[in-house]
Design an enzyme around this catalytic site. Structure first.
Site, PDB file in Angstrom:
ATOM      1  N   GLU A 153     -34.682  36.494  58.706  1.00 55.98           N
ATOM      2  CA  GLU A 153     -33.995  37.680  59.224  1.00 55.98           C
ATOM      3  C   GLU A 153     -33.838  37.570  60.745  1.00 55.98           C
ATOM      4  OE1 GLU A 153     -36.285  41.313  58.923  1.00 55.98           O
ATOM      5  OE2 GLU A 153     -34.486  42.534  58.685  1.00 55.98           O
ATOM      6  N   GLU A 247     -34.436  50.248  55.305  1.00 60.09           N
ATOM      7  CA  GLU A 247     -35.621  50.099  56.161  1.00 60.09           C
ATOM      8  C   GLU A 247     -35.450  51.042  57.335  1.00 60.09           C
ATOM      9  OE1 GLU A 247     -35.971  46.335  58.106  1.00 60.09           O
ATOM     10  OE2 GLU A 247     -37.849  46.885  59.049  1.00 60.09           O
TER      11      GLU A 247
HETATM   12  C1  LER Z   1     -38.362  44.410  61.571  1.00 57.63           C
HETATM   13  O1  LER Z   1     -37.682  45.119  62.545  1.00 57.63           O
HETATM   14  C2  LER Z   1     -37.548  44.282  60.328  1.00 57.63           C
HETATM   15  O2  LER Z   1     -36.335  44.406  60.367  1.00 57.63           O
HETATM   16  C3  LER Z   1     -38.192  44.055  59.007  1.00 57.63           C
HETATM   17  O3  LER Z   1     -37.260  43.640  58.057  1.00 57.63           O
HETATM   18  C4  LER Z   1     -39.448  43.296  59.008  1.00 57.63           C
HETATM   19  O4  LER Z   1     -39.938  43.180  57.710  1.00 57.63           O
HETATM   20 MN    MN Z   2     -35.235  44.445  58.466  1.00 56.29          MN
END
Ligand code: LER
Ligand code: MN
Length: 272
Positions: A153, A247
């Site tokens: 990521e 998230e």
């Molecule tokens: C951290 O900012 C993030 O985007 C997450 O996906 C970490 O697991």
């Molecule tokens: Mn993330």
């Protein structure tokens, strides 16, 4: 399209996605709101216990979509670019255990975010990238053996000091060169780092394994100023139809934020 809710385990030091609810309670409420899955930032490889997590999610009809590996760096200080070889070995060992936990939880995906570490002041960037490539390759081979995907990521500059963009991360993935190691995107990070979020998604295309949605301020989609219509149009163009993980900061409270996120995303992907 499956929508999953990102949850930080109780006691986690990770700043987003935390809730005072117990994981069981949060999973039950996510199911009640209509989520399809959850993804978890654990506190450790056995916290939550992977079988218990799978059973709890299963009891409410949810899948476990992913485990985040960030806890390995956040809770234990272990990273793939640490200048000390022993620390890097420990980071790889912890990631292997995280992959095993994912398999036990029946989660198909493990993320690679802050476990990559930061380039230390004075460290040579090329050395750090070599260490990262070696560690990720070793973990990627193991992921393949277990039938899992590792998803790197890109993160914004305030959380990590390299692999900020899709372009930079695709170059890194080309070096790793394993089908089990792919790309994961997060609109919150992209909003800070990309020239155009939609163009970056088009570039990511077939490499995309998972997507996180949060608005410009890490709050629920719709509660910031990101253009999610452009994001979804680009995802459609590249044929992305896997899950979207929300998230987000669960404010003003779990229920209100989780409901807003899900309704907003369902509105973006109306049934055909
Ligand atoms: C951290 O900012 C993030 O985007 C997450 O996906 C970490 O697991
Ligand atoms: Mn993330």
């Amino acid at each position: 399209l499956n929508v999953s809710l990102y949850l930080s385990a109780a006691g986690s030091r990770f700043w987003a996605a935390s809730t005072p609810l117990s994981l069981t309670d949060a999973i039950a409420r996510a199911a009640g709101l209509g989520y399809d899955a959850v993804e978890i930032m654990p506190r450790d490889v056995d916290d939550p216990d992977p079988e218990t997590l799978r059973q709890t999610a299963g009891r409410y009809g949810l899948r476990v979509m992913a485990l985040a590996s960030g806890f390995i760096a956040i809770e234990r200080g272990l990273t793939f670019t640490h200048p000390e070889a022993e620390i890097r070995h420990q980071a790889v060992a912890a990631m292997r255990r995280c992959l095993e936990a994912a398999r036990r939880a029946r989660a198909p995906l493990v993320s690679i975010g802050v476990i990559r570490g930061k380039l230390q002041a004075g460290a040579v960037r090329a050395d750090a990238l070599t260490h990262l490539t070696e560690c990720v390759r070793e973990c990627g081979v193991y992921a393949e053996e277990l039938g899992l995907t590792l998803a790197v990521e890109p993160g914004n500059r305030y959380e990590t000091d390299f692999l900020h963009t899709v372009a930079e991360t695709l170059d890194f993935l080309a070096d790793v060169n394993l089908p089990s190691v792919r790309l994961m995107l997060d609109t919150f990070h992209m909003n800070i780092e990309e020239v155009s979020i939609a163009d970056a998604i088009r570039r990511a295309g077939p490499h995309l394994a998972h997507v996180h949605f949060a608005d410009s301020n890490r709050r629920a989609p719709g509660w910031g100023h990101l253009d999610f219509y452009a994001v979804v149009e680009a995802l459609r163009e590249v044929g992305y139809s896997r899950a979207v993980g929300l998230e987000m900061i669960l404010a003003p409270d779990f229920e209100v934020a989780a409901r807003q996120g899900l309704q907003f995303v369902r509105g973006l992907f109306p049934p055909a």
